[in-house]
Design a protein around this motif. Structure first.
Motif, PDB file in Angstrom:
ATOM      1  N   HIS A 175      -4.629  -4.510   4.858  1.00 44.96           N
ATOM      2  CA  HIS A 175      -4.360  -5.749   5.593  1.00 44.96           C
ATOM      3  C   HIS A 175      -2.953  -5.738   6.173  1.00 44.96           C
ATOM      4  N   TRP A 176      -1.962  -5.321   5.387  1.00 44.81           N
ATOM      5  CA  TRP A 176      -0.583  -5.273   5.881  1.00 44.81           C
ATOM      6  C   TRP A 176      -0.459  -4.322   7.066  1.00 44.81           C
ATOM      7  N   GLU A 177      -1.116  -3.174   6.937  1.00 44.21           N
ATOM      8  CA  GLU A 177      -1.010  -2.184   8.007  1.00 44.21           C
ATOM      9  C   GLU A 177      -1.712  -2.657   9.276  1.00 44.21           C
ATOM     10  N   ARG A 178      -2.851  -3.336   9.138  1.00 48.41           N
ATOM     11  CA  ARG A 178      -3.511  -3.900  10.318  1.00 48.41           C
ATOM     12  C   ARG A 178      -2.620  -4.929  10.997  1.00 48.41           C
ATOM     13  N   GLN A 179      -1.879  -5.660  10.188  1.00 42.88           N
ATOM     14  CA  GLN A 179      -0.987  -6.681  10.721  1.00 42.88           C
ATOM     15  C   GLN A 179       0.269  -6.098  11.357  1.00 42.88           C
ATOM     16  N   GLY A 180       0.534  -4.819  11.117  1.00 40.54           N
ATOM     17  CA  GLY A 180       1.757  -4.210  11.630  1.00 40.54           C
ATOM     18  C   GLY A 180       2.980  -4.541  10.810  1.00 40.54           C
ATOM     19  N   GLU A 181       2.770  -5.030   9.607  1.00 41.26           N
ATOM     20  CA  GLU A 181       3.866  -5.397   8.713  1.00 41.26           C
ATOM     21  C   GLU A 181       4.521  -4.136   8.152  1.00 41.26           C
ATOM     22  N   LEU A 182       5.850  -4.083   8.153  1.00 44.97           N
ATOM     23  CA  LEU A 182       6.569  -2.878   7.709  1.00 44.97           C
ATOM     24  C   LEU A 182       7.283  -3.050   6.372  1.00 44.97           C
ATOM     25  N   TRP A 183       7.916  -4.205   6.154  1.00 47.48           N
ATOM     26  CA  TRP A 183       8.814  -4.324   5.005  1.00 47.48           C
ATOM     27  C   TRP A 183       8.065  -4.164   3.685  1.00 47.48           C
ATOM     28  N   ALA A 184       7.020  -4.956   3.470  1.00 50.16           N
ATOM     29  CA  ALA A 184       6.249  -4.841   2.231  1.00 50.16           C
ATOM     30  C   ALA A 184       5.458  -3.540   2.204  1.00 50.16           C
ATOM     31  N   SER A 185       4.885  -3.154   3.364  1.00 50.96           N
ATOM     32  CA  SER A 185       4.097  -1.919   3.415  1.00 50.96           C
ATOM     33  C   SER A 185       4.931  -0.709   3.019  1.00 50.96           C
ATOM     34  N   SER A 186       6.190  -0.709   3.450  1.00 50.22           N
ATOM     35  CA  SER A 186       7.037   0.440   3.133  1.00 50.22           C
ATOM     36  C   SER A 186       7.380   0.485   1.650  1.00 50.22           C
ATOM     37  N   TYR A 187       7.498  -0.691   1.010  1.00 44.46           N
ATOM     38  CA  TYR A 187       7.671  -0.678  -0.441  1.00 44.46           C
ATOM     39  C   TYR A 187       6.401  -0.199  -1.136  1.00 44.46           C
ATOM     40  N   SER A 188       5.243  -0.513  -0.562  1.00 47.30           N
ATOM     41  CA  SER A 188       4.007   0.022  -1.147  1.00 47.30           C
ATOM     42  C   SER A 188       3.950   1.535  -0.961  1.00 47.30           C
ATOM     43  N   ASP A 189       4.491   2.042   0.158  1.00 48.65           N
ATOM     44  CA  ASP A 189       4.600   3.495   0.327  1.00 48.65           C
ATOM     45  C   ASP A 189       5.482   4.100  -0.759  1.00 48.65           C
ATOM     46  N   LEU A 190       6.563   3.398  -1.081  1.00 47.98           N
ATOM     47  CA  LEU A 190       7.470   3.901  -2.109  1.00 47.98           C
ATOM     48  C   LEU A 190       6.777   3.916  -3.473  1.00 47.98           C
ATOM     49  N   VAL A 191       6.056   2.852  -3.780  1.00 45.95           N
ATOM     50  CA  VAL A 191       5.287   2.822  -5.029  1.00 45.95           C
ATOM     51  C   VAL A 191       4.283   3.968  -5.047  1.00 45.95           C
ATOM     52  N   ASP A 192       3.605   4.171  -3.921  1.00 46.64           N
ATOM     53  CA  ASP A 192       2.639   5.268  -3.821  1.00 46.64           C
ATOM     54  C   ASP A 192       3.315   6.613  -4.077  1.00 46.64           C
ATOM     55  N   SER A 193       4.533   6.778  -3.544  1.00 42.19           N
ATOM     56  CA  SER A 193       5.251   8.039  -3.742  1.00 42.19           C
ATOM     57  C   SER A 193       5.596   8.252  -5.211  1.00 42.19           C
ATOM     58  N   TYR A 194       6.045   7.187  -5.908  1.00 40.87           N
ATOM     59  CA  TYR A 194       6.351   7.303  -7.335  1.00 40.87           C
ATOM     60  C   TYR A 194       5.112   7.754  -8.120  1.00 40.87           C
ATOM     61  N   ILE A 195       3.987   7.124  -7.818  1.00 41.14           N
ATOM     62  CA  ILE A 195       2.761   7.423  -8.575  1.00 41.14           C
ATOM     63  C   ILE A 195       2.269   8.830  -8.277  1.00 41.14           C
TER      64      ILE A 195
END
Length: 687
Positions: free
Chosen positions: A551-571
């Motif tokens: 949903h965030w990516e469809r919306q073009g949202e970057l700030w929260a999405s990029s933190y989710s990318d960071l969480v994904d990278s940690y995992i």
């Protein structure tokens, strides 16, 4: 994986010297002299009357010296700044320095400039002399290879200063025989500007010389006069000015002084305008920096001036306003004249109130739309309008609109790297002891967020707790959510994970009870995902973010999405998927850098250092740790970060040291510390 589409090379700059809007005429000898002075003295100040061409000369000299300064030529335009407390912020912004820490901005600047060889142009210092003097004195002492070129109507007054007085352009005697127009820079300037408007313009050379002499060779006055060739003959222009000067000197033709000559020329331009053009000129001076037509319409239009578009176009046509693309601005002398008329009209406070009201309306929209398709647009708006937002807040800190505006801009202060400015204004609006209410509660938790960004968790906990108490008393679920999230984040950064878990869970529940509370809900959700990752609950973290990421990516949202990318990278790194971990961290870094979320950038580079260890490249890991350390030092405390991530950094460092040895590690780390973060970020993709 999401493609951010950011050209990181655009962020590696060796200066910000603006392109010249028109051709530069004459002053070849002055350019040589001033360039030579800069090579010999740490501070050179160009003085002279308003409109004499100090800024254009400074820019031409700076362009000439670009190759002599490997760390760039940087311009800080101070013409729109009225608050001496913010001069260091203006210089930092010009240098691309986004400081989040509790250090003063001057400390951040000295740290940034130490060891650099660059030229700093401080343009238009006369109304901020004491602040400029103090700042330059500190910078020259801390950064001996930095050179400063200042423009001011009077000297700064430092012992290290060398002053060069910029004189008007030589204007020939119209009665001299064998007059050669090509030998007069003043005449050449008038003719070039006039012929740009009317290519067939072919005046009597003696009338041009008489006009330039009347105007004392002052370039701005000459350019304003040249704009009249479309509606007046050269004789009419010269006669009109001659008559006006005679009125000021009791009928005689004696000189009236260069400053008054320019003011008279500007005033004559003012008289030749229509009533609506004069009114708009005065009202536009409420803007501290450049502005667009939509904002000007919202602030300046009323029943006396229903539509500003026509008058604005005519002011640009007549060189009262300078237009570049969709943005417009005024030269300092023109602005000063307009400000005097605004005061005489009794509208200064009215325009300031309307400006605050307009920016508050936009800030509310930006906050509501922050997590959505318009996020990047609002981020760009906040960065572009920051000088005008500051001007609006400077006007009256005890105005309820200022309190609400300072709090509503929390996303700019916390998410976009303007933490220092946010702390400055939030501290001041709260110091006025505003009455209890939603605006004060928001200002309290916004101030707590800014304090967290600066590493001041003690202040953050105190202010978030006050916000929580006020919100509970009013039974304001959304305010409770923000206060609980902020207090939880403060505990998370401090290492109290269990208390952070309880508070962020409380925040999510509070937001779920409120319609249209997505900004708060998204922020709390991302914080909980980071928290669960640090607690080792990878499955729980993924369960929180996976349903939302698409949903965030469809919306073009970057700030929260990029933190989710960071969480994904940690995992992914914890699970051994190194390539995927690297890609997610790079995507997070791209977005964070694009938005100006400097704390997020430092976290992403720390993670890329851990990825480098997993890829058996300890030297790269040491280098990246050095880059991140510089970011933490510039944008927060050296060891700021979520407590669990500090342990990760220490583990990465220990692994790299064990493989490389202390000497090799320290060498790579020092290299990372010396590279400018913008350059380092742009190079990360190739590493």
């Amino acid at each position: 994986m999401r493609e951010v589409g950011i050209d990181m090379e655009a962020y590696v700059r060796r200066g910000n010297l603006p392109a010249e809007p028109t051709s530069f005429i004459g002053r070849e000898h002055e350019i040589e002299i001033v360039a030579s002075m800069i090579g010999r003295f740490p501070l050179v100040t160009l003085t002279g009357v308003a409109g004499v061409g100090k800024t254009r000369l400074a820019f031409r000299v700076a362009e000439r010296l670009t190759r002599d300064f490997p760390d760039g030529v940087w311009v800080a335009d101070l013409s729109g700044e009225q608050n001496p407390d913010l001069v260091a912020y203006d210089v930092a912004a010009a240098l691309g320095l986004l400081e989040r820490s509790m250090r003063s901005q001057i400390e951040a600047l000295t740290d940034h400039l130490s060891g650099k060889k660059l030229l700093l142009v401080l343009d238009t210092c006369e109304h901020l002399l004491a602040a400029c003097r103090a700042l330059v004195g500190v910078l020259l002492h801390a950064a001996p290879q930095v050179r400063v070129l200042a423009t001011s109507r009077q000297a700064l007054g430092l012992a290290e200063e060398t002053v060069y007085t910029v004189e008007p352009l030589p204007a020939p005697d119209p009665d001299s025989h064998g007059l050669d127009l090509n030998e007069s820079s003043a005449v050449r300037l008038f003719l070039e500007r006039a012929r740009a408007l009317d290519p067939g313009f072919d005046p009597d050379p003696r009338e041009v010389a008489r006009l330039c002499r009347l105007l004392d060779g002052i370039p701005l006055a000459i350019e304003l006069a040249a704009r009249r060739v479309r509606s007046m003959t050269i004789e009419q222009i010269a006669d009109g000015l001659d008559d006006r000067f005679a009125l000021l000197t009791g009928g005689s033709r004696t000189p009236i002084g260069r400053h008054r000559t320019l003011r008279t020329a500007v005033g004559w331009s003012h008289e030749l305008l229509t009533a609506d053009e004069r009114l708009l000129w005065a009202r536009l001076t409420v803007f501290a920096d450049d502005f667009d037509a939509v904002t000007a319409q919202a602030v300046c239009a009323d029943e006396r001036l229903p539509d500003i578009r026509g008058p604005l176009e005519r002011l640009a046509y007549k060189s009262i306003v300078i237009s570049k693309g969709s943005r417009h601005r005024m030269l300092s002398m023109v602005r000063e004249y307009g400000e005097e008329w605004l005061r005489l009209l009794g509208e200064r406070e009215l325009m300031a109130q309307r400006q605050r009201a307009h920016y508050l309306l936009l800030a509310r929209r930006a906050e509501q739309e922050w997590y959505g398709k318009a996020q990047v647009e609002w981020a760009d708006w906040a960065h572009t309008e920051m000088p005008n937002l500051r001007g609006a807040l400077d006007g009256a800190l005890n105005d309820p609109a200022s309190l609400e505006l300072a709090g509503t801009l929390w996303f700019a202060w916390f998410c976009l790297g303007h933490a220092q400015e946010g702390r400055y204004y939030l501290d001041r609006v709260l110091a006025t002891d505003p009455p209890p209410g939603p605006a004060r509660t928001k200002a309290l938790w916004a101030a707590a967020l800014v304090a967290i960004a600066q590493g001041d968790t003690r202040t953050a906990r105190g202010r978030a707790s006050r916000a929580m108490s006020e919100a509970r008393r009013r039974r304001d679920a959304e305010a409770v959510g923000y206060a609980a999230f902020t207090l939880g984040l403060a505990h998370l950064v401090s290492g109290d994970l269990w208390r952070a878990e309880a508070l962020t869970r409380k925040a999510v529940k509070a937001f779920e009870r409120v319609a249209e509370a997505e900004p708060g809900l998204v922020t709390a959700t991302i914080t909980r995902a980071l928290l669960l990752t640090m607690m080792g609950d990878h499955r729980g973290a993924l369960a929180l973010i996976e349903p939302e990421r698409a949903h965030w990516e469809r919306q073009g949202e970057l700030w929260a999405s990029s933190y989710s990318d960071l969480v994904d990278s940690y995992i992914r790194l914890a699970e051994g998927a190194v390539a995927e971990a690297r890609q997610s961290a790079i995507e997070a870094l791209d977005a964070k850098w694009r938005l100006g979320d400097t704390m997020g950038c430092a976290l992403a580079i720390d993670q890329l250092a851990a990825v480098a260890i997993a890829r058996d490249n300890p030297e790269r890991a040491a280098y990246l740790l050095g880059v991140a350390q510089r970011m933490w030092t510039r944008f927060g405390r050296p060891r700021l970060g979520f407590a669990g991530l500090v342990v990760r950094r220490e583990r990465t460092e220990a692994g790299a040291r064990r493989i490389l040895g202390d000497a090799a590690f320290d060498a790579a780390f020092r290299l990372g510390r010396t590279v400018d973060p913008a350059e380092a970020v742009a190079c990360v993709r190739d590493m």
